[in-house]
Scaffold this active site. Sequence first.
Site, PDB file in Angstrom:
ATOM      1  N   SER A 138       0.848  -1.186   0.000  1.00 59.72           N
ATOM      2  CA  SER A 138       0.000   0.000   0.000  1.00 59.72           C
ATOM      3  C   SER A 138       0.881   1.231   0.000  1.00 59.72           C
ATOM      4  CB  SER A 138      -0.909   0.012   1.236  1.00 59.72           C
ATOM      5  OG  SER A 138      -1.548   1.270   1.389  1.00 59.72           O
ATOM      6  N   TYR A 148      -1.239  -0.836  10.353  1.00 63.85           N
ATOM      7  CA  TYR A 148      -1.520  -1.162   8.958  1.00 63.85           C
ATOM      8  C   TYR A 148      -0.363  -0.723   8.064  1.00 63.85           C
ATOM      9  CZ  TYR A 148      -3.729  -1.264   4.371  1.00 63.85           C
ATOM     10  OH  TYR A 148      -4.009  -1.523   3.044  1.00 63.85           O
TER      11      TYR A 148
END
Length: 257
Positions: A138, A148
Amino acid sequence: MTTALITGSTAGIGAAFARRLAADGHNLVLVARDTERMKEQATELHDRHRVEVEVLTADLATDDGIAAVEERLGRRRDPVDLLVNNAGFANKGRYLEVTLADELTMLKVHCEAVLRLTSAATEQMRERGRGGVVNVASIAAFVPRGTYGASKAWIAQFTQGAARDLAGSGVRLMALCPGFVRTEFHERAGMGTDNIPNWMWLDADRLVATALTDLARGKTLSVPDPRYKALMGVVKLTPRALLGGVTSRTGRKYGPQ
């Protein structure tokens, strides 16, 4: 006829990879938790593109689930030529607002599963002298923004390091680092998206087309859009202390609601 295995295949980026690879004539192994949904997906892709589609139900948050996919990747008969590690999720909430159990589950899926499945796949690929792995990270990997982002940073660093170690073996590895993509990802995490500007959204099918082109070109890191490439240029020039404050404010504005 080559075979591609895709984790998290039923929606979003994983489904876009399945559509594109089937259209290009690849047989598929679909991996997800929802068996019925995968069966529907497999039937549609087989009927439309006349490729063979195998369904493998597995929860990559469990050892049994990871082991089942490892076993499939390790088969010498009907080997997997391309692995797409796409399965992933986000937890809603800041650090210490999310339970430790949920944080560890995220690391299981994003880090342990990616490591184990990449290792199982590339061991066979190196013996054959060909193959590829796309590990979906990401854009969050490049900014200090919670567990995350940290887990996605691990994916990016691991993949690039492994790619260097396997250089010359015929096996290609690439970390794919998209930004916001219109998928079920945010809905599943209970995150609102109405406050995210339209210009920040990417189309999953276009993203996959760019990713496969980058893989074919031998890139080990793919940021598949000029807008996000420009943002990453700004990130590289921003002092880390300042960047931490900016990403924290941006996360509150554009992140979980």
